[in-house]
Design a protein around this motif. Sequence first.
Motif, PDB file in Angstrom:
ATOM      1  N   THR A   1       1.032   3.952  -3.008  1.00 14.09           N
ATOM      2  CA  THR A   1       0.766   5.359  -2.714  1.00 14.09           C
ATOM      3  C   THR A   1       1.903   6.241  -3.207  1.00 14.09           C
ATOM      4  O   THR A   1       1.658   7.294  -3.785  1.00 14.09           O
ATOM      5  N   GLU A   2       3.125   5.800  -2.998  1.00 15.25           N
ATOM      6  CA  GLU A   2       4.287   6.579  -3.439  1.00 15.25           C
ATOM      7  C   GLU A   2       4.345   6.686  -4.965  1.00 15.25           C
ATOM      8  O   GLU A   2       4.783   7.708  -5.498  1.00 15.25           O
TER       9      GLU A   2
ATOM     10  N   LEU B   1       0.838  -1.202   0.000  1.00 13.36           N
ATOM     11  CA  LEU B   1       0.000   0.000   0.000  1.00 13.36           C
ATOM     12  C   LEU B   1       0.874   1.253   0.000  1.00 13.36           C
ATOM     13  O   LEU B   1       0.619   2.201  -0.744  1.00 13.36           O
TER      14      LEU B   1
ATOM     15  N   ILE C   1       1.772   6.909  -6.895  1.00 18.31           N
ATOM     16  CA  ILE C   1       0.732   7.848  -7.289  1.00 18.31           C
ATOM     17  C   ILE C   1       1.180   9.297  -7.101  1.00 18.31           C
ATOM     18  O   ILE C   1       0.875  10.162  -7.900  1.00 18.31           O
ATOM     19  N   ILE C   2       1.940   9.527  -6.043  1.00 15.22           N
ATOM     20  CA  ILE C   2       2.333  10.906  -5.695  1.00 15.22           C
ATOM     21  C   ILE C   2       3.495  11.384  -6.555  1.00 15.22           C
ATOM     22  O   ILE C   2       4.350  10.803  -6.965  1.00 15.22           O
TER      23      ILE C   2
END
Length: 110
Positions: A106-107, A102, A109-110
């Motif tokens: 998330t990383e 997860l 996406i950013i």
Amino acid sequence: MPHIKAYKQNEIIVKEGDTDQKIFVLISGTVAVYKNNKKISEYSNEGTILGEISPILNIPRTTTLKASSDTELYVYDYPIDELITLHPDFAIKLLKTIAARLVEATEKII
């Protein structure tokens, strides 16, 4: 107890859409993960858990797993509830694996 299964390079381990409920743990080799025929990840660390999403959510396979090299896996071929009951330490490793993935997602996406 899990059994050990060997896969040859380029052999499909599971296909996206399959309905089996197996969970795999990497012993040796490299496993690539494909979504819609696009390689999205690759794992080569001993002890890596693979194929956990489908059994946890009781849904068809969301990705294809393919051996990128000759690979050996532990195969857990029984219900996730039974696996966690028989191997509580596995549940903790599973939670850590999911959390790490997860964070990684998330990383990206950013």
